[in-house]
Design a protein around this motif. Structure first.
Motif, short mmCIF file in Angstrom:
data_model
loop_
_atom_site.label_atom_id
_atom_site.label_comp_id
_atom_site.label_asym_id
_atom_site.label_seq_id
_atom_site.Cartn_x
_atom_site.Cartn_y
_atom_site.Cartn_z
N GLU A 78 0.78 -1.13 0.02
CA GLU A 78 0.06 0.05 0.05
C GLU A 78 0.81 1.07 0.07
O GLU A 78 0.49 2.26 -0.64
CB GLU A 78 -1.03 0.18 1.15
N VAL A 79 2.00 1.39 0.62
CA VAL A 79 2.92 2.26 0.54
C VAL A 79 3.53 2.37 -0.54
O VAL A 79 3.54 3.48 -1.03
CB VAL A 79 4.14 2.05 1.83
N SER A 80 4.07 1.28 -1.31
CA SER A 80 4.59 1.51 -2.52
C SER A 80 3.80 1.92 -3.44
O SER A 80 4.09 2.73 -4.33
CB SER A 80 5.01 -0.17 -2.66
N GLN A 81 2.39 1.36 -3.51
CA GLN A 81 1.29 2.07 -4.48
C GLN A 81 1.12 3.57 -4.32
O GLN A 81 0.90 4.13 -5.23
CB GLN A 81 0.09 1.23 -4.32
N ARG A 82 1.15 3.99 -3.19
CA ARG A 82 0.89 5.52 -3.08
C ARG A 82 2.07 6.33 -3.66
O ARG A 82 1.85 7.19 -4.41
CB ARG A 82 0.76 5.70 -1.52
N TYR A 83 3.34 5.80 -3.41
CA TYR A 83 4.36 6.49 -4.08
C TYR A 83 4.30 6.32 -5.64
O TYR A 83 4.70 7.27 -6.29
CB TYR A 83 5.79 6.26 -3.39
#
Length: 156
Positions: A78-83
């Motif tokens: 989820e963090v990766s997708q946000r960035y």
């Protein structure tokens, strides 16, 4: 902590976003019809300077892309997708801005060429009109002077 971006990332992101916003604002200014070559030259210089600035900012954009790639390998999904989403939006705006800038430069250069040609044609036409005006104001030869009448007919 591996999934958090470095401080330099945040600074670079902020710098790139401000630059993109300022550049988009400059390019979105309504284009006015200009018939003065000097003003068109000035606008072209501004656009070329913006293109140069675009090239300078490219390093920051490359840094952001590689940093996002590095973080996405280490961070939760989820963090990766946000960035990734964040950088994709920026890359989309960047590509659009770059294309608009190129189009504006090309269009302005074409218009400058047309204006230059028009100004040259106008100058030639004015010179010709002045010569015709002098010719028309010349005294007409007497009716019996056939040689002078033939010469004037050739000039006509």
């Amino acid at each position: 902590f591996d999934s958090l971006p470095p401080a330099h990332y945040k600074e670079t992101m902020s710098t790139i976003l401000v630059w993109i916003q300022q550049s988009e604002t400059k390019l979105s200014m309504p284009q006015v019809v200009v018939a003065e070559y000097e003003i068109m030259e000035q606008r072209l210089r501004e656009l070329k300077a913006l293109q140069s600035s675009l090239q300078e900012q490219q390093k920051g954009l490359n840094y952001l892309s590689t940093t996002v790639e590095d973080m996405s390998r280490k961070a939760p999904a989820e963090v990766s997708q946000r960035y990734r989403s964040e950088i994709e939006v920026i890359l989309g705006r960047w590509k659009k801005l770059s294309a608009q800038l190129g189009e504006h430069c090309q269009k302005l250069e074409e218009l400058m060429t047309k204006l230059q040609r028009f100004q040259n044609d106008t100058k030639t036409l004015k010179k010709w009109m002045a010569e015709v005006d002098v010719f028309l104001k010349e005294e007409w030869p007497a009716l019996g002077d056939s040689e002078a009448l033939e010469k004037q007919l050739e000039q006509c």
